[in-house]
Motif scaffolding. Structure first.
Motif, mmCIF file in Angstrom:
data_model
loop_
_atom_site.group_PDB
_atom_site.id
_atom_site.type_symbol
_atom_site.label_atom_id
_atom_site.label_comp_id
_atom_site.label_asym_id
_atom_site.label_seq_id
_atom_site.Cartn_x
_atom_site.Cartn_y
_atom_site.Cartn_z
ATOM 1 N N LYS A 192 -4.303 9.628 -4.508
ATOM 2 C CA LYS A 192 -4.816 8.285 -4.277
ATOM 3 C C LYS A 192 -4.792 7.503 -5.586
ATOM 4 O O LYS A 192 -5.612 7.706 -6.455
ATOM 5 N N SER A 239 -10.025 1.152 -7.582
ATOM 6 C CA SER A 239 -11.468 1.170 -7.345
ATOM 7 C C SER A 239 -11.763 2.205 -6.266
ATOM 8 O O SER A 239 -10.849 2.700 -5.601
ATOM 9 N N TYR A 249 -5.823 4.698 -6.665
ATOM 10 C CA TYR A 249 -6.721 3.580 -6.417
ATOM 11 C C TYR A 249 -7.228 3.004 -7.736
ATOM 12 O O TYR A 249 -7.468 3.746 -8.692
ATOM 13 N N LEU A 292 0.827 -1.194 0.000
ATOM 14 C CA LEU A 292 0.000 0.000 0.000
ATOM 15 C C LEU A 292 0.866 1.250 0.000
ATOM 16 O O LEU A 292 0.591 2.225 -0.706
ATOM 17 N N CYS A 340 -9.541 7.241 -9.534
ATOM 18 C CA CYS A 340 -10.849 6.580 -9.533
ATOM 19 C C CYS A 340 -11.886 7.458 -8.848
ATOM 20 O O CYS A 340 -11.712 7.838 -7.686
ATOM 21 N N SER A 367 -13.110 1.842 -3.430
ATOM 22 C CA SER A 367 -12.670 1.289 -2.150
ATOM 23 C C SER A 367 -13.156 2.158 -0.983
ATOM 24 O O SER A 367 -14.315 2.520 -0.917
ATOM 25 N N GLN A 369 -12.095 5.191 -0.364
ATOM 26 C CA GLN A 369 -11.587 6.522 -0.674
ATOM 27 C C GLN A 369 -12.442 7.622 -0.051
ATOM 28 O O GLN A 369 -11.916 8.656 0.365
ATOM 29 N N THR A 394 -6.881 11.793 -7.815
ATOM 30 C CA THR A 394 -7.255 10.378 -7.741
ATOM 31 C C THR A 394 -7.309 9.762 -9.132
ATOM 32 O O THR A 394 -7.425 10.473 -10.134
#
Length: 200
Positions: free
Chosen positions: A77, A81, A79, A6, A116, A83, A85, A114
């Motif tokens: 971020k 997905s 990401y 992560l 996503c 998630s 967030q 981001t």
């Protein structure tokens, strides 16, 4: 996702966001929170509650037009997905409020970058005072300490809420979009021209 993995994804997101921002040619200088020289200027303390200080991922100076020499800070971020967030975004908003409540000139712009979209049913509210208040209420113990729930609203500084909302940005990137920017070769020509003209 394991903690180490992560962390690597987060560092990669910050690096890629930094590169994309620089490729817009509207960034004069930028740095990450891992840069020892700049990290202390990007680190802040919660007024009460949490003892651990916090920082955002990126900082820097914009250039040109109405944003010339404005200071920005960004949280990134990377990401795949949505998630969790939305939860992280509320914490970020609370941090932005804290930063400006402590030092109004710390940043002219707060960017959430981001890969996503998230909270899409509330997408049009994410940069509003309403959403900021929601974040402040969620993180009230860290901002105001142990205060009866009914008294929290009276402690919120409406001027800081308004100021923070005015400085929020939402930037959504994609892997392909990152490539659709001016090349480094052309960017160097622009920067050279600006230096010769005394713009930078």
């Amino acid at each position: 996702m394991p903690g180490e993995e992560l962390h690597e994804v987060g560092a990669d997101g910050a690096r890629r966001a930094k590169e994309w921002l620089e490729a817009t040619t509207r960034v004069k200088a930028s740095w990450t929170n891992t840069d020892p020289k700049w990290s202390r200027r990007m680190t802040f303390k919660w007024p009460t509650g949490k003892q651990t200080p916090f920082s955002l991922d990126l900082g820097g100076l914009l250039c040109g037009g109405e944003f010339d020499n404005d200071i920005f800070m960004a949280e990134c971020k990377k990401y795949a997905s949505a998630s969790d967030q939305g939860t992280h975004y509320l914490a970020y908003l609370a941090k932005c409020y804290v930063i400006l409540s402590q030092q109004e000139t710390a940043a002219d712009h707060f960017m959430w970058i981001t890969w996503c979209p998230f909270n899409v049913t509330d997408w049009d509210k994410l940069l509003t005072e309403e959403w900021l208040r929601k974040a402040i209420l969620r993180h009230a113990p860290d901002i105001f300490g142990e205060v009866p729930p009914g008294e929290v609203e009276s402690l919120i500084d409406n001027d800081v809420v308004r100021l923070t909302a005015e400085r929020l940005w939402m930037i959504v990137l994609s892997d392909k979009q990152e490539q659709l920017v001016i090349t480094r070769e052309h960017r160097s020509l622009i920067q050279r021209h600006d230096v010769l003209e005394g713009i930078r």
